[in-house]
Design an enzyme around this catalytic site. Structure first.
Site, PDB file in Angstrom:
ATOM      1  N   ARG A 226      -5.659  -7.926   1.516  1.00  5.75           N
ATOM      2  CA  ARG A 226      -6.276  -6.705   0.998  1.00  5.75           C
ATOM      3  C   ARG A 226      -7.758  -6.679   1.366  1.00  5.75           C
ATOM      4  O   ARG A 226      -8.630  -6.702   0.503  1.00  5.75           O
ATOM      5  CB  ARG A 226      -6.064  -6.643  -0.511  1.00  5.75           C
ATOM      6  CG  ARG A 226      -5.077  -5.582  -0.927  1.00  5.75           C
ATOM      7  CD  ARG A 226      -3.708  -6.005  -1.156  1.00  5.75           C
ATOM      8  NE  ARG A 226      -2.869  -4.815  -1.276  1.00  5.75           N
ATOM      9  CZ  ARG A 226      -2.383  -4.349  -2.420  1.00  5.75           C
ATOM     10  NH1 ARG A 226      -2.612  -4.981  -3.537  1.00  5.75           N
ATOM     11  NH2 ARG A 226      -1.634  -3.263  -2.443  1.00  5.75           N
TER      12      ARG A 226
ATOM     13  N   GLN B 228      -6.840  -2.713   5.877  1.00  6.20           N
ATOM     14  CA  GLN B 228      -6.402  -1.567   5.066  1.00  6.20           C
ATOM     15  C   GLN B 228      -5.360  -0.695   5.780  1.00  6.20           C
ATOM     16  O   GLN B 228      -4.396  -0.255   5.163  1.00  6.20           O
ATOM     17  CB  GLN B 228      -7.604  -0.704   4.695  1.00  6.20           C
ATOM     18  CG  GLN B 228      -7.866  -0.727   3.217  1.00  6.20           C
ATOM     19  CD  GLN B 228      -9.185  -0.059   2.863  1.00  6.20           C
ATOM     20  OE1 GLN B 228     -10.014   0.209   3.726  1.00  6.20           O
ATOM     21  NE2 GLN B 228      -9.377   0.207   1.590  1.00  6.20           N
TER      22      GLN B 228
ATOM     23  N   ASP C 167      -1.849  -2.051   5.374  1.00  5.22           N
ATOM     24  CA  ASP C 167      -1.459  -2.433   4.017  1.00  5.22           C
ATOM     25  C   ASP C 167      -0.268  -1.601   3.521  1.00  5.22           C
ATOM     26  O   ASP C 167      -0.431  -0.530   2.938  1.00  5.22           O
ATOM     27  CB  ASP C 167      -2.687  -2.258   3.107  1.00  5.22           C
ATOM     28  CG  ASP C 167      -2.439  -2.734   1.696  1.00  5.22           C
ATOM     29  OD1 ASP C 167      -1.271  -3.032   1.350  1.00  5.22           O
ATOM     30  OD2 ASP C 167      -3.412  -2.813   0.926  1.00  5.22           O
TER      31      ASP C 167
ATOM     32  N   SER D  41       0.115  -0.866  -0.300  1.00  6.04           N
ATOM     33  CA  SER D  41      -0.681   0.277  -0.772  1.00  6.04           C
ATOM     34  C   SER D  41      -0.067   1.598  -0.317  1.00  6.04           C
ATOM     35  O   SER D  41       0.033   2.542  -1.106  1.00  6.04           O
ATOM     36  CB  SER D  41      -2.113   0.194  -0.245  1.00  6.04           C
ATOM     37  OG  SER D  41      -2.799  -0.833  -0.894  1.00  6.04           O
TER      38      SER D  41
ATOM     39  N   TYR E 297      -7.595  -8.560  -8.631  1.00  9.57           N
ATOM     40  CA  TYR E 297      -6.250  -8.717  -9.166  1.00  9.57           C
ATOM     41  C   TYR E 297      -6.234  -9.143 -10.618  1.00  9.57           C
ATOM     42  O   TYR E 297      -7.062  -9.930 -11.062  1.00  9.57           O
ATOM     43  CB  TYR E 297      -5.453  -9.724  -8.322  1.00  9.57           C
ATOM     44  CG  TYR E 297      -5.167  -9.162  -6.977  1.00  9.57           C
ATOM     45  CD1 TYR E 297      -4.185  -8.202  -6.808  1.00  9.57           C
ATOM     46  CD2 TYR E 297      -5.920  -9.542  -5.882  1.00  9.57           C
ATOM     47  CE1 TYR E 297      -3.940  -7.640  -5.580  1.00  9.57           C
ATOM     48  CE2 TYR E 297      -5.686  -8.988  -4.640  1.00  9.57           C
ATOM     49  CZ  TYR E 297      -4.688  -8.034  -4.502  1.00  9.57           C
ATOM     50  OH  TYR E 297      -4.451  -7.475  -3.282  1.00  9.57           O
TER      51      TYR E 297
HETATM   52  P1  NAD Z   1      -0.470  -4.235  -8.681  1.00  7.77           P
HETATM   53  O1  NAD Z   1       0.645  -3.374  -8.190  1.00  7.77           O
HETATM   54  O2  NAD Z   1      -0.387  -5.705  -8.463  1.00  7.77           O
HETATM   55  O3  NAD Z   1      -0.684  -3.963 -10.254  1.00  7.77           O
HETATM   56  C1  NAD Z   1      -0.904  -2.667 -10.744  1.00  7.77           C
HETATM   57  C2  NAD Z   1      -1.958  -2.685 -11.819  1.00  7.77           C
HETATM   58  O4  NAD Z   1      -1.427  -3.267 -13.005  1.00  7.77           O
HETATM   59  C3  NAD Z   1      -3.221  -3.478 -11.499  1.00  7.77           C
HETATM   60  O5  NAD Z   1      -4.321  -2.591 -11.537  1.00  7.77           O
HETATM   61  C4  NAD Z   1      -3.283  -4.521 -12.602  1.00  7.77           C
HETATM   62  O6  NAD Z   1      -4.606  -4.786 -13.034  1.00  7.77           O
HETATM   63  C5  NAD Z   1      -2.479  -3.876 -13.706  1.00  7.77           C
HETATM   64  N1  NAD Z   1      -1.959  -4.809 -14.710  1.00  7.77           N
HETATM   65  C6  NAD Z   1      -1.400  -6.039 -14.560  1.00  7.77           C
HETATM   66  N2  NAD Z   1      -1.036  -6.557 -15.752  1.00  7.77           N
HETATM   67  C7  NAD Z   1      -1.363  -5.627 -16.697  1.00  7.77           C
HETATM   68  C8  NAD Z   1      -1.234  -5.571 -18.104  1.00  7.77           C
HETATM   69  N3  NAD Z   1      -0.689  -6.571 -18.813  1.00  7.77           N
HETATM   70  N4  NAD Z   1      -1.680  -4.461 -18.729  1.00  7.77           N
HETATM   71  C9  NAD Z   1      -2.232  -3.441 -18.030  1.00  7.77           C
HETATM   72  N5  NAD Z   1      -2.379  -3.428 -16.704  1.00  7.77           N
HETATM   73  C10 NAD Z   1      -1.953  -4.515 -16.035  1.00  7.77           C
HETATM   74  O7  NAD Z   1      -1.864  -3.726  -8.109  1.00  7.77           O
HETATM   75  P2  NAD Z   1      -2.186  -3.035  -6.733  1.00  7.77           P
HETATM   76  O8  NAD Z   1      -1.937  -1.596  -6.825  1.00  7.77           O
HETATM   77  O9  NAD Z   1      -1.510  -3.788  -5.652  1.00  7.77           O
HETATM   78  O10 NAD Z   1      -3.759  -3.228  -6.630  1.00  7.77           O
HETATM   79  C11 NAD Z   1      -4.436  -4.347  -7.131  1.00  7.77           C
HETATM   80  C12 NAD Z   1      -5.920  -4.247  -6.807  1.00  7.77           C
HETATM   81  O11 NAD Z   1      -6.131  -4.434  -5.412  1.00  7.77           O
HETATM   82  C13 NAD Z   1      -6.555  -2.913  -7.150  1.00  7.77           C
HETATM   83  O12 NAD Z   1      -7.849  -3.137  -7.641  1.00  7.77           O
HETATM   84  C14 NAD Z   1      -6.662  -2.229  -5.837  1.00  7.77           C
HETATM   85  O13 NAD Z   1      -7.690  -1.257  -5.810  1.00  7.77           O
HETATM   86  C15 NAD Z   1      -6.978  -3.406  -4.944  1.00  7.77           C
HETATM   87  N6  NAD Z   1      -6.648  -3.115  -3.556  1.00  7.77           N
HETATM   88  C16 NAD Z   1      -7.576  -3.373  -2.598  1.00  7.77           C
HETATM   89  C17 NAD Z   1      -7.292  -3.095  -1.263  1.00  7.77           C
HETATM   90  C18 NAD Z   1      -8.296  -3.378  -0.179  1.00  7.77           C
HETATM   91  O14 NAD Z   1      -9.399  -3.779  -0.474  1.00  7.77           O
HETATM   92  N7  NAD Z   1      -7.944  -3.217   1.070  1.00  7.77           N
HETATM   93  C19 NAD Z   1      -6.059  -2.564  -0.909  1.00  7.77           C
HETATM   94  C20 NAD Z   1      -5.132  -2.333  -1.926  1.00  7.77           C
HETATM   95  C21 NAD Z   1      -5.433  -2.613  -3.235  1.00  7.77           C
END
Ligand code: NAD
Length: 403
Positions: free
Chosen positions: A126, A131, A134, A137, A234
């Site tokens: 990530r 990006q 990904d 995403s 995360y």
């Molecule tokens: P994910 O699918 O792993 O999880 C979804 C969300 O659930 C997360 O925001 C997590 O904090 C939340 N979560 C986990 N346990 C929880 C709980 N008990 N109660 C409430 N919420 C809870 O997450 P994702 O969509 O894959 O993204 C994770 C992070 O990575 C995000 O901050 C996203 O912006 C970031 N991200 C960065 C990039 C990049 O930099 N290229 C790309 C994709 C995602």
């Protein structure tokens, strides 16, 4: 260091899994691969379910071939790397797709044993550079959007505020739990439909993003022991006690919502239970839960993957493979992700799997008959190579002085 250098034919097969309508390549994503000197061989009908006919691929320069010919390619692109991939792969073949490498499935060691050079799209780092590759995403984005539509189609209410001659209808109240990629997409979609949206995530760092989409961030005074409930981007897994505290604090907001969309996940772990049966008891009949974590065990205690459960009038929707239900656009972005990853490996008509490139290294799961990815090796209980010894520490006063 390079581990492979031979002629590039790229095969795209029709997905075999039931209810999988996506395809790993789109006509639009072909150009850079062909320009890099590859031949792209599409199995007849591979893109049909996603709305891409054979002629659309052929028009853009791909060759339409039999399944056997597509499978004989140097590289095979897939959406699902499943039992079908194990059966169809030959030694030394590059396989790229969604392989669920951290779930302990039997297909990963089976492919390694077959001598495949396996890349898992889930492992794309990530980082800003990666990006455009990904797939987690790109697919989550679409799943978040579709979750709102699933909720809207089950809710016996409209989403927007309606002022009519017969009276005013208040907007639906939507709560999104988990504000990662899917959650943020769900928030934006529910807002566009005119709902009043609230969102909660264990990471307070997402508050600003939630608010910028016009939703209210639900703040819970939860003692996570560390800022943000996790390190960096995360979430980490909450303890039993923290989860209990979270359920208690969230109960009132859940009870007041018409729709709850749950997307909370922790990488490599079972989804946390956030909506308990006791919380469901407090919801108004007619309310709807859409649990996007259904396949990972569910964020709601009553979720059954692949079903809509009616619990005292509250509907709990547990959809599986949501991106496949929007197959055209899911395939379009997935194909772009795959093509961008492949573009890192094809230069002047030659495939070069350069593991000095961090994106290639991080996504490479298996080669030479072995699982090579450290995290994946851990999942299968395989010994992980010891890290190189740290450089020797100079005795005080013996450091070399350089100009
Ligand atoms: P994910 O699918 O792993 O999880 C979804 C969300 O659930 C997360 O925001 C997590 O904090 C939340 N979560 C986990 N346990 C929880 C709980 N008990 N109660 C409430 N919420 C809870 O997450 P994702 O969509 O894959 O993204 C994770 C992070 O990575 C995000 O901050 C996203 O912006 C970031 N991200 C960065 C990039 C990049 O930099 N290229 C790309 C994709 C995602």
């Amino acid at each position: 260091m390079s581990i492979d250098a031979s002629g590039p034919t790229i095969g795209v097969v029709r997905e075999q899994r039931e209810h999988e309508h996506r395809v790993a390549m789109s006509p639009a994503a072909l150009a850079p691969l062909l320009k890099a000197g590859a031949r792209v061989l599409i199995e007849t009908g591979a893109g049909e379910d996603a709305g891409f006919g054979d002629a659309a691929y052929a028009d853009k320069g791909a060759e339409i071939v039999s399944r056997a010919d597509a499978l004989a390619s140097r590289v095979v692109l897939r959406v699902q790397v499943d039992e079908d991939a194990v059966a169809g792969t030959h030694p030394g073949q590059i396989v790229i797709g969604l392989a669920t490498p951290l779930a302990g499935v039997a297909t990963v060691p089976a492919l390694a044993e077959k001598g495949a050079i396996l890349f898992a799209m889930e492992l794309v780092p990530r980082t800003t550079r990666a990006q455009a590759m990904d797939a987690l995403s790109s697919q989550a984005n679409i799943a978040g959007y579709k979750a709102v539509l699933l909720a809207a189609s089950q809710l016996p209410k409209v989403f927007p505020l309606l002022t009519t001659a017969a009276g005013t209808i208040p907007p639906a109240r939507v709560l999104v739990v988990g504000a990662g990629v899917a959650g943020l997409s769900a928030i934006a979609t529910a807002r566009r439909l005119g709902a009043l949206v609230e969102a909660y995530d264990v990471r307070p760092a997402v508050k600003e993003e939630v608010e910028s989409l016009g939703a209210r961030f639900v703040e819970l005074p939860l003692d996570t022991g560390q800022e943000g409930g996790g390190s960096g981007a995360y979430a980490r897994q909450l303890t039993e006690e923290q989860l209990r505290q979270q359920q208690e604090l969230l109960a009132k907001t859940v009870a007041g919502s018409d729709v709850v969309i749950t997307t909370a996940q922790v990488q490599g772990a079972k989804a946390p239970v956030i909506v308990t049966s006791a919380m469901l008891d407090q919801m108004t009949p007619g309310s709807v839960i859409v649990d996007l974590a259904a396949e990972q065990g569910g964020n709601c205690e009553a979720t059954v993957a692949g079903e809509i459960v009616d619990r005292k009038g509250v509907k709990i929707v547990g959809p599986v493979n949501v991106p496949s239900t929007v197959a055209a656009h899911s395939s379009l972005v997935y194909a772009k992700n795959v093509a961008n990853l492949l573009a890192l490996m094809i230069h002047d008509g030659v495939i070069d799997v350069d593991v000095d490139d961090d994106v290639i290294r991080e996504t490479l799961v298996a080669r030479d008959g072995e699982i090579v990815h450290t995290r994946v090796r851990e999942v299968y209980g395989l010994p992980v190579a010891a890290p190189p010894p740290p450089p020797p520490v100079a005795e005080p006063g013996t450091e070399e002085v350089t100009e």
